[in-house]
Enzyme design. Structure first.
Site, PDB file in Angstrom:
ATOM      1  CE1 TYR A   7      20.807  75.552  40.104  1.00 37.36           C
ATOM      2  CE2 TYR A   7      18.549  75.157  39.091  1.00 37.36           C
ATOM      3  CZ  TYR A   7      19.442  75.472  40.053  1.00 37.36           C
ATOM      4  OH  TYR A   7      19.040  75.636  41.476  1.00 37.36           O
ATOM      5  CD  GLU A  31      21.465  75.034  43.403  1.00 37.39           C
ATOM      6  OE1 GLU A  31      20.768  76.205  43.831  1.00 37.39           O
ATOM      7  OE2 GLU A  31      22.503  75.061  43.885  1.00 37.39           O
TER       8      GLU A  31
END
Ligand code: GDP
Ligand code: MN
Length: 381
Positions: free
Chosen positions: A101, A189
């Site tokens: 991530y 993201e």
């Protein structure tokens, strides 16, 4: 403004971010073509402005162009989290060694950007924060110096990477940072950022939200998108057209007030007495009878609304005007849900008199009014 995955990826690509090869399709035939161009097994991904597409069945794998065509047909007929799928993205299917991530968002408590990374990507960061918060690495960005290369490398190291991987991963964070600065980004993201079995890092997913208040600085981007930058429902559109601040919530009490502070306080008061607001509607300053009427019109269009609470501070706004606006709305739109009014200030008595004659509850304080409207909703149920 939220960007679709493929729109965000176009920006990522322009900043030199490594991405899996592929392209978009609006029909199954196009999807087949895209898959043939990739020439390898592909992933077919629904393009909707919502996360968790994977769980909703909007991300599927195909070994052949024919299979990609079939899957595209299926996905293009789907609705994901209530949103119709109009486009799919076809990309090479990566062989995953690890899902990572990487993201940047605003920390409103510290009023700084915060860079977030985790070696346990794939699932949503919110879930990860609950399950294993120790796996989330955060670094706040000093607004004077910006995010520095050494900090990006430290992120990678803190996430557990070593050797060449450090610089490769740091590169993603630094590119994200440049994009954040360039596009006034609120949230970006990459989840997952995939480390492949061959040892390369690629952005498999992309999320990019731009601050609506900064959109005027990005006209060029908006022109390129060839779509409305912000999807608004009928009610939101009407409020925007009239310069009112309008936010829909999950409850059933519409709060119509003048001034954002007063509106927030009114929502709090409703909540204090056990009610739930359906609507934040700030009419703005200098609200005349027509604005009040329009506000009520917009509020009652939302099917969750079971009662309306009007809370007005009369200054330039005159309470008798407001009262007339309320009556006009009631008559014109045949409002059936109960209304509770609280007004103070200029021409308060005149306003109160008009409402009393029409049998609409008028209360002296915000607390009493909030309690009254909550009680009325409870009675109805
Ligand atoms: P989201 O569910 O909306 O966040 O969509 P994602 O783009 O993140 O896809 C969901 C999941 O599909 C990812 O977490 C991956 O596990 C998987 N996935 C996406 N792209 C690939 C790929 O190229 N190869 C493999 N093996 N899995 C992928
Ligand atoms: Mn994802």
């Amino acid at each position: 403004m939220k960007l679709f995955e493929h729109e965000a990826k176009d920006i990522f690509r322009a900043f030199g971010m490594p991405l899996p090869p592929g392209g978009v399709a609006k029909t199954p035939q196009e999807a087949k073509k895209r898959a043939a161009e990739v020439g390898k097994p592909v992933v077919v991904k629904a393009q909707v402005l919502s996360g968790k597409r994977g769980k909703a069945g909007g991300v599927k794998f195909a070994d052949t162009p024919e299979q990609a065509e079939e899957l595209a047909k299926e996905i293009l007929a789907m609705k994901i989290n209530d949103l119709p799928v109009e486009t799919v993205l076809i990309e090479e299917k990566l062989a995953i060694q690890q899902e990572i991530y990487a993201g940047i968002t605003i920390d409103r408590n510290t009023r700084q950007y915060v860079v977030i990374g985790s070696s346990a990507g794939g699932m949503s960061i919110e879930e990860l924060a609950e399950e294993s918060p120790e796996k989330i690495i955060k670094m706040h960005v000093n607004p004077d110096t910006g995010f520095q290369p050494y900090e990006a490398r430290q992120m990678a190291i803190d996430m557990g990477f070593t050797g060449k991987a450090i610089n490769k991963l740091a590169g993603f964070f630094l590119k994200l940072w440049r994009i954040v600065e360039e596009y006034d980004v609120e949230l970006t993201e990459i989840n997952p950022l995939i480390l492949t079995k061959e040892g390369s890092f690629l952005a498999a997913d992309a999320r990019l939200n731009i601050d609506n208040n900064a959109l005027y600085r990005h006209q060029e981007l908006i022109d390129k998108l060839e779509r409305e930058p912000i999807e608004q429902n009928e009610r939101e559109q009407l409020a925007t057209d009239h310069g009112m601040a309008y936010v829909e919530l999950d409850g059933d009490i519409a709060c119509i007030c003048n001034g954002a502070g007063l509106t927030m306080a009114t929502l709090d008061a409703v909540s204090l007495y056990g009610g739930k607001a359906s609507t934040f509607l700030d009419l703005g300053g200098g609200s005349d009878a027509e604005r009040v009427e329009m506000g009520i019109k917009i509020a009652q269009m939302y099917d969750k609304v079971e009662a309306i609470l009007v809370n007005i501070m009369g200054g330039i706004t005159r309470c008798d005007d407001v009262a007339r606006g309320i009556l006009a709305a009631k008559e014109k739109y045949g409002i059936e849900v109960p209304m509770v009014i609280r007004m103070v200030g200029t021409n308060e008595e005149e306003g109160q008199k008009i409402l009393n004659e029409a049998g609409i509850p008028f209360l002296e304080t915000m607390e009493e009014a909030a309690k009254k409207v909550v009680d009325l909703v409870k009675e109805e149920k």
